[in-house]
Design a protein around this motif. Sequence first.
Motif, PDB file in Angstrom:
ATOM      1  N   TYR A 156       5.349 -25.952   8.220  1.00  0.00           N
ATOM      2  CA  TYR A 156       3.959 -25.567   8.438  1.00  0.00           C
ATOM      3  C   TYR A 156       3.213 -25.468   7.111  1.00  0.00           C
ATOM      4  O   TYR A 156       3.806 -25.252   6.051  1.00  0.00           O
ATOM      5  N   PRO A 158       1.014 -23.723   4.222  1.00  0.00           N
ATOM      6  CA  PRO A 158       1.275 -22.396   3.662  1.00  0.00           C
ATOM      7  C   PRO A 158       0.216 -21.372   4.070  1.00  0.00           C
ATOM      8  O   PRO A 158      -0.854 -21.703   4.575  1.00  0.00           O
ATOM      9  N   PHE A 159       0.559 -20.114   3.830  1.00  0.00           N
ATOM     10  CA  PHE A 159      -0.416 -19.027   3.977  1.00  0.00           C
ATOM     11  C   PHE A 159      -0.706 -18.475   2.584  1.00  0.00           C
ATOM     12  O   PHE A 159      -0.001 -18.752   1.611  1.00  0.00           O
ATOM     13  N   GLN A 170       0.260 -18.355  -2.951  1.00  0.00           N
ATOM     14  CA  GLN A 170       0.482 -19.229  -1.795  1.00  0.00           C
ATOM     15  C   GLN A 170       1.977 -19.285  -1.506  1.00  0.00           C
ATOM     16  O   GLN A 170       2.788 -19.469  -2.420  1.00  0.00           O
ATOM     17  N   PHE A 173       4.877 -20.899   5.145  1.00  0.00           N
ATOM     18  CA  PHE A 173       4.815 -20.147   6.386  1.00  0.00           C
ATOM     19  C   PHE A 173       6.082 -20.404   7.199  1.00  0.00           C
ATOM     20  O   PHE A 173       6.612 -21.519   7.213  1.00  0.00           O
ATOM     21  N   MET A 177       5.935 -15.016  11.754  1.00  0.00           N
ATOM     22  CA  MET A 177       5.637 -14.202  10.574  1.00  0.00           C
ATOM     23  C   MET A 177       4.567 -13.164  10.901  1.00  0.00           C
ATOM     24  O   MET A 177       3.571 -13.457  11.556  1.00  0.00           O
ATOM     25  N   ALA A 182       4.855 -10.985   5.426  1.00  0.00           N
ATOM     26  CA  ALA A 182       4.120 -11.701   4.384  1.00  0.00           C
ATOM     27  C   ALA A 182       4.005 -10.854   3.118  1.00  0.00           C
ATOM     28  O   ALA A 182       4.153 -11.360   1.996  1.00  0.00           O
ATOM     29  N   HIS A 202      -8.842 -16.205   9.416  1.00  0.00           N
ATOM     30  CA  HIS A 202      -8.199 -17.225  10.245  1.00  0.00           C
ATOM     31  C   HIS A 202      -9.203 -18.320  10.595  1.00  0.00           C
ATOM     32  O   HIS A 202     -10.348 -18.025  10.952  1.00  0.00           O
ATOM     33  N   LEU A 219       0.825 -13.673  12.102  1.00  0.00           N
ATOM     34  CA  LEU A 219      -0.019 -14.582  11.329  1.00  0.00           C
ATOM     35  C   LEU A 219       0.128 -16.012  11.837  1.00  0.00           C
ATOM     36  O   LEU A 219       1.070 -16.343  12.560  1.00  0.00           O
ATOM     37  N   SER A 220      -0.793 -16.867  11.431  1.00  0.00           N
ATOM     38  CA  SER A 220      -0.752 -18.298  11.732  1.00  0.00           C
ATOM     39  C   SER A 220      -0.733 -19.072  10.423  1.00  0.00           C
ATOM     40  O   SER A 220      -1.162 -18.562   9.376  1.00  0.00           O
ATOM     41  N   PRO A 221      -0.239 -20.313  10.446  1.00  0.00           N
ATOM     42  CA  PRO A 221      -0.271 -21.127   9.226  1.00  0.00           C
ATOM     43  C   PRO A 221      -1.701 -21.273   8.696  1.00  0.00           C
ATOM     44  O   PRO A 221      -2.638 -21.450   9.461  1.00  0.00           O
ATOM     45  N   ASP A 223      -3.462 -18.938   7.265  1.00  0.00           N
ATOM     46  CA  ASP A 223      -4.192 -17.669   7.192  1.00  0.00           C
ATOM     47  C   ASP A 223      -4.209 -17.142   5.765  1.00  0.00           C
ATOM     48  O   ASP A 223      -3.318 -17.417   4.963  1.00  0.00           O
TER      49      ASP A 223
END
Length: 232
Positions: A156, A158-159, A170, A173, A177, A182, A202, A219-221, A223
């Motif tokens: 994925y 990164p966050f 950075q 992900f 998560m 994180a 987001h 979290l989402s990729p 973010d």
Amino acid sequence: MRSPRAITLCLLTALALSGCMQQPAAMVRPHNELDALAYGGRLTVAPVPASRRDMRVRAARAAAAAPIVYAAAPPPVIHDPAYRLDAGDRLRIVVYGQEGLTNTYLVDAGGNITMPLIGAVTARGRTPTELSAAIAARLRNGYIREPYVAAEVEAYRPFFILGEVAAPGQYPFVPNMTVESAVAIAGGFSPRAKRDRVTVTHTDARGTVRLVVPTATLLSPGDTVLVDERWF
């Protein structure tokens, strides 16, 4: 009157009888279990050396009697079938029977992947299933009669985490998560961090939103997590 020979025989007989009375008769040791019971003694069994086969049998029985402890299996990686692709995602695309097309592709800054024969294909905003259908449609148009395409996310995008953490920046992900994990990846909270709430930015097909959420939030990729400074 007795003769000297008779007197000598009598003396020898008397001496023999006196010797038998002074020395106890020899005890006969029992030869089996029944003899031991008859004589009231204890049966002593001489140890028999174990053969290699007996030793292997005993070892096998001991191993079978020992408890078996099974290690817990690692949790499977969960891929969301409704996940929308964007720049930075790395995909594994398989075109069955076509080794020249099967490869790993990165979604570029423009939101596309570039494949042999068909060139750039839009990936941004599509699910892996939708991208597979789009690639198959392009290949069917003059290249492969009945293409079968599969696409999945290999890594994925990164966050980002900023603010009051030990190492902002950075990071890759991973599925499932949370904000808390994180923060742990970024080295933990700084001494002045606000630990109960963070701000998450987001972006998806509907636009960009900023939310103040607790640390247990998923979290989402892509973010961005902002850890604020506390004032007391």
